[in-house]
Design a protein around this motif. Structure first.
Motif, PDB file in Angstrom:
ATOM      1  N   THR A 165      39.348  64.265  71.842  1.00 30.16           N
ATOM      2  CA  THR A 165      38.371  63.462  72.591  1.00 30.16           C
ATOM      3  C   THR A 165      37.339  62.785  71.662  1.00 30.16           C
ATOM      4  N   PRO A 166      36.747  63.510  70.695  1.00 34.36           N
ATOM      5  CA  PRO A 166      35.729  62.863  69.847  1.00 34.36           C
ATOM      6  C   PRO A 166      36.290  61.675  69.056  1.00 34.36           C
ATOM      7  N   ARG A 167      37.574  61.758  68.676  1.00 37.89           N
ATOM      8  CA  ARG A 167      38.206  60.670  67.922  1.00 37.89           C
ATOM      9  C   ARG A 167      38.266  59.397  68.765  1.00 37.89           C
ATOM     10  N   VAL A 168      38.647  59.561  70.029  1.00 41.50           N
ATOM     11  CA  VAL A 168      38.797  58.397  70.903  1.00 41.50           C
ATOM     12  C   VAL A 168      37.420  57.804  71.218  1.00 41.50           C
ATOM     13  N   TYR A 169      36.449  58.652  71.564  1.00 33.20           N
ATOM     14  CA  TYR A 169      35.096  58.128  71.828  1.00 33.20           C
ATOM     15  C   TYR A 169      34.528  57.467  70.575  1.00 33.20           C
ATOM     16  N   GLY A 170      34.880  57.988  69.411  1.00 36.98           N
ATOM     17  CA  GLY A 170      34.381  57.442  68.148  1.00 36.98           C
ATOM     18  C   GLY A 170      34.900  56.043  67.875  1.00 36.98           C
ATOM     19  N   GLU A 171      35.975  55.668  68.517  1.00 39.16           N
ATOM     20  CA  GLU A 171      36.621  54.362  68.310  1.00 39.16           C
ATOM     21  C   GLU A 171      36.120  53.326  69.330  1.00 39.16           C
ATOM     22  N   VAL A 172      35.262  53.753  70.266  1.00 39.23           N
ATOM     23  CA  VAL A 172      34.791  52.834  71.316  1.00 39.23           C
ATOM     24  C   VAL A 172      33.891  51.760  70.710  1.00 39.23           C
ATOM     25  N   LYS A 173      34.153  50.489  71.093  1.00 39.79           N
ATOM     26  CA  LYS A 173      33.351  49.344  70.643  1.00 39.79           C
ATOM     27  C   LYS A 173      32.648  48.738  71.865  1.00 39.79           C
ATOM     28  N   PRO A 174      31.548  47.999  71.626  1.00 36.55           N
ATOM     29  CA  PRO A 174      30.819  47.428  72.783  1.00 36.55           C
ATOM     30  C   PRO A 174      31.730  46.652  73.751  1.00 36.55           C
ATOM     31  N   HIS A 175      32.758  45.968  73.234  1.00 37.44           N
ATOM     32  CA  HIS A 175      33.595  45.189  74.157  1.00 37.44           C
ATOM     33  C   HIS A 175      34.468  46.077  75.057  1.00 37.44           C
ATOM     34  N   ASP A 176      34.491  47.388  74.808  1.00 39.25           N
ATOM     35  CA  ASP A 176      35.240  48.295  75.701  1.00 39.25           C
ATOM     36  C   ASP A 176      34.451  48.620  76.976  1.00 39.25           C
ATOM     37  N   PHE A 177      33.143  48.376  76.957  1.00 42.75           N
ATOM     38  CA  PHE A 177      32.340  48.715  78.139  1.00 42.75           C
ATOM     39  C   PHE A 177      32.736  47.829  79.314  1.00 42.75           C
ATOM     40  N   ALA A 178      32.585  48.366  80.520  1.00 45.15           N
ATOM     41  CA  ALA A 178      33.050  47.654  81.720  1.00 45.15           C
ATOM     42  C   ALA A 178      32.143  48.000  82.892  1.00 45.15           C
ATOM     43  N   PRO A 179      32.241  47.263  84.005  1.00 44.05           N
ATOM     44  CA  PRO A 179      31.408  47.577  85.175  1.00 44.05           C
ATOM     45  C   PRO A 179      31.911  48.816  85.915  1.00 44.05           C
ATOM     46  N   GLU A 180      31.218  49.138  87.006  1.00 46.78           N
ATOM     47  CA  GLU A 180      31.622  50.297  87.819  1.00 46.78           C
ATOM     48  C   GLU A 180      32.999  50.064  88.438  1.00 46.78           C
ATOM     49  N   TYR A 198      42.353  49.833  89.231  1.00 48.07           N
ATOM     50  CA  TYR A 198      41.553  50.660  88.321  1.00 48.07           C
ATOM     51  C   TYR A 198      41.935  50.403  86.876  1.00 48.07           C
ATOM     52  N   TRP A 199      41.140  50.921  85.969  1.00 50.81           N
ATOM     53  CA  TRP A 199      41.416  50.790  84.535  1.00 50.81           C
ATOM     54  C   TRP A 199      40.837  52.019  83.846  1.00 50.81           C
ATOM     55  N   ASN A 200      41.177  52.198  82.586  1.00 47.61           N
ATOM     56  CA  ASN A 200      40.594  53.274  81.785  1.00 47.61           C
ATOM     57  C   ASN A 200      40.046  52.649  80.501  1.00 47.61           C
ATOM     58  N   SER A 201      38.729  52.617  80.376  1.00 48.54           N
ATOM     59  CA  SER A 201      38.092  51.976  79.207  1.00 48.54           C
ATOM     60  C   SER A 201      38.467  52.663  77.899  1.00 48.54           C
ATOM     61  N   LEU A 202      39.031  53.874  77.967  1.00 49.18           N
ATOM     62  CA  LEU A 202      39.415  54.571  76.729  1.00 49.18           C
ATOM     63  C   LEU A 202      40.829  54.199  76.277  1.00 49.18           C
ATOM     64  N   GLU A 203      41.552  53.419  77.112  1.00 45.16           N
ATOM     65  CA  GLU A 203      42.900  53.000  76.684  1.00 45.16           C
ATOM     66  C   GLU A 203      42.821  52.084  75.474  1.00 45.16           C
ATOM     67  N   GLY A 204      41.877  51.139  75.475  1.00 42.25           N
ATOM     68  CA  GLY A 204      41.729  50.203  74.342  1.00 42.25           C
ATOM     69  C   GLY A 204      41.555  50.972  73.032  1.00 42.25           C
ATOM     70  N   PRO A 205      40.533  51.846  72.961  1.00 44.07           N
ATOM     71  CA  PRO A 205      40.349  52.627  71.730  1.00 44.07           C
ATOM     72  C   PRO A 205      41.573  53.478  71.377  1.00 44.07           C
ATOM     73  N   ALA A 206      42.205  54.102  72.374  1.00 35.48           N
ATOM     74  CA  ALA A 206      43.373  54.954  72.084  1.00 35.48           C
ATOM     75  C   ALA A 206      44.541  54.102  71.578  1.00 35.48           C
ATOM     76  N   PHE A 207      44.745  52.917  72.165  1.00 36.46           N
ATOM     77  CA  PHE A 207      45.843  52.032  71.738  1.00 36.46           C
ATOM     78  C   PHE A 207      45.580  51.498  70.328  1.00 36.46           C
ATOM     79  N   ARG A 208      44.296  51.310  69.975  1.00 35.16           N
ATOM     80  CA  ARG A 208      44.001  50.846  68.606  1.00 35.16           C
ATOM     81  C   ARG A 208      44.347  51.948  67.601  1.00 35.16           C
TER      82      ARG A 208
END
Ligand SMILES: C[C@@](CO)(OP(=O)(O)O)[C@H](O)COP(=O)(O)OP(=O)(O)OC[C@H]1O[C@@H](n2ccc(N)nc2=O)[C@H](O)[C@@H]1O
Ligand SMILES: Nc1ncnc2c1ncn2[C@@H]1O[C@H](COP(=O)(O)OP(=O)(O)O)[C@@H](O)[C@H]1O
Length: 279
Positions: A165-180, A198-208
């Motif tokens: 989990t910390p690895r994926v959160y560590g890869e989050v960039k501002p453009h991954d943020f999304a609305p409710e 629906y979507w998962n904002s952590l998919e972008g970081p995980a796919f990178r």
């Protein structure tokens, strides 16, 4: 006493922003499933005898130590943990184990202990597992509102890639943020058997981090599952099946490729009266 510590999936997860303490504010729908780890709890005169991995660092052990201390050391417990869920897959196994230990110990040794506070100190997903069923969650997962979910057949597939989990959160960039998340629309689509918005904002970081995860998602779609999404911080994915038979066929098709299970959204029936935290 035997207890089932069920898996969860996130029916959408939106990262709203980053808090000053470095944690991420999220909006997610949790859904308990019907399969998971097994725990056996038995009272002993004192102390904690634990059979499972990680010894005293295991979340199940830590949950027991916390509860017994807060309850004033009313006695001890022997815990046997039989893991069935893959770790670091976003299925919440460790959190679910911890919640079942808290609930089990409260039954064995009733005491005025605030289980939600203890749960949250063990991990952000643990309070949800005290409730089970379905829930909308905010904050880091601690502000919960129970939700009724249609009992749809789902398939979960974990490709055998451990994503801390910390690895994926560590890869989050501002453009991954999304609305409710559009909760009503998601629930409506689920009830009608349509693709949920629906979507998962952590998919972008995980796919990178692991581009091959895109192929895992495409494979599940190719097997006819709807609403295929990564759960939590991955690396497991889930999708909605058309029927139990469809779910069974997908399980057969994937059984040599990783961990695969079918389950039902919302989990086994949970007795009411656990209470909830206001959003
Ligand atoms: C992604 C989710 C979604 O349900 O679950 P999992 O996929 O792990 O099951 C949760 O947000 C998992 O929360 P939690 O279980 O508390 O994560 P931990 O492993 O304790 O957190 C590890 C690290 O991830 C980061 N972290 C965690 C949660 C959060 N809301 N924001 C963060 O930035 C922090 O840096 C933290 O130190
Ligand atoms: N009872 C437990 N079951 C699984 N993992 C545990 C447990 N106790 C501690 N851990 C640690 O927590 C990490 C996250 O586990 P888990 O909850 O299964 O995954 P996730 O957070 O991806 O849903 C593991 O990699 C392991 O190091």
């Amino acid at each position: 006493m035997e207890r089932l510590a069920v898996a969860k999936v996130n029916l959408g997860l939106s990262l709203l922003g980053r808090r000053p303490d470095g944690y991420h504010e999220l909006h997610t729908l949790f859904a308990a499933l019907t399969f998971g780890d097994r725990l056996y709890l038995e009272p002993i005169p004192q102390g904690i005898e634990f059979r499972g991995r990680y010894g005293k660092r295991n979340l199940a052990y830590r949950a027991a130590a916390l509860y017994l201390e807060r309850a004033g050391f009313p006695g001890g417990v022997r815990i046997v943990l039989e893991k069935a869920l893959p770790e670091g897959a976003g299925l919440g196994g460790g959190s679910s184990d911890a919640a079942q230990v808290l609930l089990g110990l409260k039954e064995l040794y009733p005491a005025e202990v605030d289980l939600f506070a203890l749960a949250l100190s063990l991990g952000a997903d643990v309070p949800f597992f005290l409730l089970g069923g379905g829930a909308e969650a905010r904050g880091i997962g601690e502000r919960l509102r129970p939700l009724a979910l249609p009992p749809l057949p789902v398939v979960v597939f974990a490709p055998g890639l451990r994503l801390p989990t910390p690895r994926v959160y560590g890869e989050v960039k501002p453009h991954d943020f999304a609305p409710e998340l559009p909760v009503e629309e998601i629930l409506g689509a689920l009830a009608r058997g349509e693709e949920p918005p629906y979507w998962n904002s952590l998919e972008g970081p995980a796919f990178r981090l692991y581009p091959e995860l895109k192929e895992v998602k495409a494979r599940l779609r190719g097997l006819g599952l709807k609403g295929v999404l990564m759960t939590g911080s991955g690396s497991a994915f889930f999708g909605l099946a058309e029927s139990e038979e469809h779910a069974e066929a997908v399980v057969k098709a994937l059984r040599h490729r990783g961990f695969v299970r079918k389950g039902i959204l919302g989990g086994p029936h949970v007795p009411s009266g656990n209470g909830a935290f206001p959003l």
